[in-house]
Scaffold this motif. Structure first.
Motif, PDB file in Angstrom:
ATOM      1  N   PHE A  64       0.831  -1.213   0.000  1.00  0.00           N
ATOM      2  CA  PHE A  64       0.000   0.000   0.000  1.00  0.00           C
ATOM      3  C   PHE A  64       0.864   1.262   0.000  1.00  0.00           C
ATOM      4  O   PHE A  64       0.510   2.268  -0.610  1.00  0.00           O
ATOM      5  N   VAL A  65       2.000   1.212   0.683  1.00  0.00           N
ATOM      6  CA  VAL A  65       2.915   2.359   0.673  1.00  0.00           C
ATOM      7  C   VAL A  65       3.441   2.590  -0.734  1.00  0.00           C
ATOM      8  O   VAL A  65       3.454   3.717  -1.237  1.00  0.00           O
ATOM      9  N   TRP A  66       3.886   1.502  -1.378  1.00  0.00           N
ATOM     10  CA  TRP A  66       4.420   1.606  -2.742  1.00  0.00           C
ATOM     11  C   TRP A  66       3.367   2.129  -3.708  1.00  0.00           C
ATOM     12  O   TRP A  66       3.630   3.038  -4.483  1.00  0.00           O
ATOM     13  N   LYS A  67       2.178   1.579  -3.655  1.00  0.00           N
ATOM     14  CA  LYS A  67       1.164   1.930  -4.639  1.00  0.00           C
ATOM     15  C   LYS A  67       0.538   3.291  -4.378  1.00  0.00           C
ATOM     16  O   LYS A  67       0.377   4.100  -5.295  1.00  0.00           O
ATOM     17  N   PHE A  68       0.178   3.561  -3.158  1.00  0.00           N
ATOM     18  CA  PHE A  68      -0.624   4.756  -2.891  1.00  0.00           C
ATOM     19  C   PHE A  68       0.193   5.983  -2.485  1.00  0.00           C
ATOM     20  O   PHE A  68      -0.084   7.083  -2.952  1.00  0.00           O
ATOM     21  N   GLU A  69       1.186   5.824  -1.644  1.00  0.00           N
ATOM     22  CA  GLU A  69       1.948   7.004  -1.240  1.00  0.00           C
ATOM     23  C   GLU A  69       2.974   7.400  -2.295  1.00  0.00           C
ATOM     24  O   GLU A  69       3.214   8.578  -2.525  1.00  0.00           O
ATOM     25  N   THR A  70       3.584   6.409  -2.956  1.00  0.00           N
ATOM     26  CA  THR A  70       4.656   6.705  -3.893  1.00  0.00           C
ATOM     27  C   THR A  70       4.149   7.113  -5.260  1.00  0.00           C
ATOM     28  O   THR A  70       4.674   8.035  -5.882  1.00  0.00           O
ATOM     29  N   THR A  71       3.103   6.456  -5.746  1.00  0.00           N
ATOM     30  CA  THR A  71       2.696   6.670  -7.147  1.00  0.00           C
ATOM     31  C   THR A  71       1.487   7.566  -7.324  1.00  0.00           C
ATOM     32  O   THR A  71       1.121   7.868  -8.456  1.00  0.00           O
ATOM     33  N   VAL A  72       0.861   8.006  -6.237  1.00  0.00           N
ATOM     34  CA  VAL A  72      -0.340   8.828  -6.372  1.00  0.00           C
ATOM     35  C   VAL A  72      -0.039  10.296  -6.065  1.00  0.00           C
ATOM     36  O   VAL A  72      -0.942  11.106  -5.958  1.00  0.00           O
ATOM     37  N   ALA A  73       1.239  10.628  -5.955  1.00  0.00           N
ATOM     38  CA  ALA A  73       1.629  12.013  -5.637  1.00  0.00           C
ATOM     39  C   ALA A  73       0.861  12.994  -6.519  1.00  0.00           C
ATOM     40  O   ALA A  73       0.610  12.698  -7.682  1.00  0.00           O
ATOM     41  N   PRO A  74       0.441  14.176  -5.985  1.00  0.00           N
ATOM     42  CA  PRO A  74       0.818  14.751  -4.687  1.00  0.00           C
ATOM     43  C   PRO A  74      -0.117  14.383  -3.539  1.00  0.00           C
ATOM     44  O   PRO A  74       0.067  14.868  -2.442  1.00  0.00           O
ATOM     45  N   ASP A  75      -1.120  13.539  -3.794  1.00  0.00           N
ATOM     46  CA  ASP A  75      -2.091  13.204  -2.744  1.00  0.00           C
ATOM     47  C   ASP A  75      -1.808  11.849  -2.112  1.00  0.00           C
ATOM     48  O   ASP A  75      -2.690  11.223  -1.534  1.00  0.00           O
ATOM     49  N   GLY A  76      -0.550  11.404  -2.198  1.00  0.00           N
ATOM     50  CA  GLY A  76      -0.216  10.065  -1.765  1.00  0.00           C
ATOM     51  C   GLY A  76      -0.473   9.785  -0.300  1.00  0.00           C
ATOM     52  O   GLY A  76      -1.001   8.731   0.045  1.00  0.00           O
ATOM     53  N   ALA A  77      -0.118  10.713   0.571  1.00  0.00           N
ATOM     54  CA  ALA A  77      -0.284  10.473   2.008  1.00  0.00           C
ATOM     55  C   ALA A  77      -1.753  10.273   2.369  1.00  0.00           C
ATOM     56  O   ALA A  77      -2.104   9.371   3.134  1.00  0.00           O
ATOM     57  N   ARG A  78      -2.626  11.090   1.800  1.00  0.00           N
ATOM     58  CA  ARG A  78      -4.050  10.956   2.074  1.00  0.00           C
ATOM     59  C   ARG A  78      -4.605   9.656   1.478  1.00  0.00           C
ATOM     60  O   ARG A  78      -5.411   8.955   2.110  1.00  0.00           O
ATOM     61  N   ALA A  79      -4.165   9.335   0.249  1.00  0.00           N
ATOM     62  CA  ALA A  79      -4.629   8.102  -0.393  1.00  0.00           C
ATOM     63  C   ALA A  79      -4.206   6.886   0.410  1.00  0.00           C
ATOM     64  O   ALA A  79      -4.985   5.942   0.603  1.00  0.00           O
ATOM     65  N   LEU A  80      -2.976   6.893   0.898  1.00  0.00           N
ATOM     66  CA  LEU A  80      -2.484   5.772   1.703  1.00  0.00           C
ATOM     67  C   LEU A  80      -3.314   5.621   2.964  1.00  0.00           C
ATOM     68  O   LEU A  80      -3.718   4.505   3.323  1.00  0.00           O
ATOM     69  N   ASP A  81      -3.590   6.700   3.635  1.00  0.00           N
ATOM     70  CA  ASP A  81      -4.371   6.655   4.869  1.00  0.00           C
ATOM     71  C   ASP A  81      -5.769   6.108   4.609  1.00  0.00           C
ATOM     72  O   ASP A  81      -6.264   5.251   5.357  1.00  0.00           O
ATOM     73  N   ASP A  82      -6.406   6.568   3.543  1.00  0.00           N
ATOM     74  CA  ASP A  82      -7.758   6.107   3.220  1.00  0.00           C
ATOM     75  C   ASP A  82      -7.781   4.621   2.893  1.00  0.00           C
ATOM     76  O   ASP A  82      -8.664   3.881   3.353  1.00  0.00           O
ATOM     77  N   ARG A  83      -6.832   4.179   2.083  1.00  0.00           N
ATOM     78  CA  ARG A  83      -6.821   2.777   1.677  1.00  0.00           C
ATOM     79  C   ARG A  83      -6.463   1.855   2.844  1.00  0.00           C
ATOM     80  O   ARG A  83      -6.963   0.737   2.936  1.00  0.00           O
ATOM     81  N   ARG A  84      -5.588   2.333   3.717  1.00  0.00           N
ATOM     82  CA  ARG A  84      -5.259   1.525   4.888  1.00  0.00           C
ATOM     83  C   ARG A  84      -6.469   1.359   5.798  1.00  0.00           C
ATOM     84  O   ARG A  84      -6.660   0.292   6.403  1.00  0.00           O
ATOM     85  N   LYS A  85      -7.295   2.379   5.905  1.00  0.00           N
ATOM     86  CA  LYS A  85      -8.508   2.266   6.716  1.00  0.00           C
ATOM     87  C   LYS A  85      -9.422   1.180   6.158  1.00  0.00           C
ATOM     88  O   LYS A  85     -10.064   0.445   6.915  1.00  0.00           O
ATOM     89  N   ASP A  86      -9.484   1.087   4.833  1.00  0.00           N
ATOM     90  CA  ASP A  86     -10.272   0.017   4.220  1.00  0.00           C
ATOM     91  C   ASP A  86      -9.668  -1.343   4.551  1.00  0.00           C
ATOM     92  O   ASP A  86     -10.385  -2.291   4.897  1.00  0.00           O
ATOM     93  N   LEU A  87      -8.350  -1.440   4.440  1.00  0.00           N
ATOM     94  CA  LEU A  87      -7.678  -2.713   4.707  1.00  0.00           C
ATOM     95  C   LEU A  87      -7.868  -3.137   6.160  1.00  0.00           C
ATOM     96  O   LEU A  87      -7.987  -4.332   6.461  1.00  0.00           O
ATOM     97  N   GLU A  88      -7.929  -2.180   7.053  1.00  0.00           N
ATOM     98  CA  GLU A  88      -8.073  -2.475   8.482  1.00  0.00           C
ATOM     99  C   GLU A  88      -9.402  -3.135   8.828  1.00  0.00           C
ATOM    100  O   GLU A  88      -9.572  -3.643   9.946  1.00  0.00           O
ATOM    101  N   LYS A  89     -10.332  -3.172   7.896  1.00  0.00           N
ATOM    102  CA  LYS A  89     -11.596  -3.870   8.133  1.00  0.00           C
ATOM    103  C   LYS A  89     -11.352  -5.346   8.438  1.00  0.00           C
ATOM    104  O   LYS A  89     -12.142  -5.995   9.128  1.00  0.00           O
ATOM    105  N   TYR A  90     -10.240  -5.884   7.913  1.00  0.00           N
ATOM    106  CA  TYR A  90      -9.919  -7.282   8.192  1.00  0.00           C
ATOM    107  C   TYR A  90      -9.634  -7.499   9.677  1.00  0.00           C
ATOM    108  O   TYR A  90      -9.799  -8.615  10.177  1.00  0.00           O
ATOM    109  N   GLU A  91      -9.186  -6.444  10.374  1.00  0.00           N
ATOM    110  CA  GLU A  91      -8.890  -6.585  11.797  1.00  0.00           C
ATOM    111  C   GLU A  91     -10.167  -6.736  12.617  1.00  0.00           C
ATOM    112  O   GLU A  91     -10.130  -7.196  13.761  1.00  0.00           O
ATOM    113  N   VAL A  92     -11.310  -6.361  12.024  1.00  0.00           N
ATOM    114  CA  VAL A  92     -12.605  -6.504  12.678  1.00  0.00           C
ATOM    115  C   VAL A  92     -13.284  -7.799  12.247  1.00  0.00           C
ATOM    116  O   VAL A  92     -13.771  -8.579  13.076  1.00  0.00           O
ATOM    117  N   GLU A  93     -13.300  -8.046  10.959  1.00  0.00           N
ATOM    118  CA  GLU A  93     -14.029  -9.205  10.429  1.00  0.00           C
ATOM    119  C   GLU A  93     -13.210 -10.483  10.417  1.00  0.00           C
ATOM    120  O   GLU A  93     -13.741 -11.572  10.203  1.00  0.00           O
TER     121      GLU A  93
END
Length: 216
Positions: A64-93
């Protein structure tokens, strides 16, 4: 470095393509060079042998760091945070669903673009761009990352047969059918270059990196 993609696309000189590939590396943010190099020399067997928990950490900490923070510049940090929140759903389900997807990633026919995208897209946080990127990391000879940068770059190619389809795409919200078309373009170009230059080094992944590097 400014590269005219329309001219490059029709170039019969391998050196032109090699220059364009080096141009991609010149555009990688300095703080991300290490992780980009790691993914450039990636050992797919490491991911294949991972436990489900290890695969989750690989996605969260690496992919996720490689794909979203590195390649989505200049909005990479926000994109990474959003996508990680989606991935974190696995920690609940729980990780059962992710484990099944992990298994399927190494069982499908890699020539089947649509099937690969459908499987990778099961992972929370991955749309077509993210799914194609994961497939490109795992299977670079068959897949390339397709996102808004690829669409915008390919629109610069004047006589591409798929030009009308490209114009109808929403670069920021690619559909499954769009992903199939785009990856097929990358496959076809890689195959053409390998035949033209009597090589085996050109892959869909390399073509997508060149297109990313040429982006405006």
């Amino acid at each position: 470095m400014k590269i005219n993609l329309d001219q490059l696309w029709h170039s019969g000189k391998e050196q032109d393509w090699e220059v364009a590939y080096r141009n991609y590396w010149s555009r990688v943010p300095p703080k991300r060079v290490a992780i980009v190099k790691e993914f450039d020399q990636f050992d797919v067997e490491l991911v294949k042998s991972m436990s489900t928990e290890e695969f989750y950490r690989f996605l969260y900490d690496k992919y996720f760091v490689w794909k979203f923070e590195t390649t989505v510049a200049p909005d990479g940090a926000r994109a990474l945070d959003d996508r990680r929140k989606d991935l974190e759903k696995y920690e609940v389900e729980g990780l059962v669903g992710l484990g099944k997807t992990h298994d399927k990633l190494f069982l499908f026919d890699q020539s089947d673009i649509r099937k690969g995208l459908v499987i990778a897209k099961e992972i929370h946080g991955l749309g077509i761009a993210g799914a194609s990127g994961l497939l490109a990391v795992l299977f670079p000879k068959y897949f390339g990352t397709v996102d808004r940068f690829v669409v915008k770059s390919l629109l610069q190619v004047s006589d591409l047969p798929q030009h009308n389809e490209l114009k109808s795409m929403n670069p920021s919200y690619l559909k499954l059918a769009d992903g199939v078309i785009l990856i097929q373009i990358l496959r076809d170009k890689a195959a053409q270059l390998n035949q033209q230059f009597q090589s085996s080094s050109w892959t869909p992944q390399k073509i997508d990196l060149i297109l990313w590097g040429i982006r405006n």
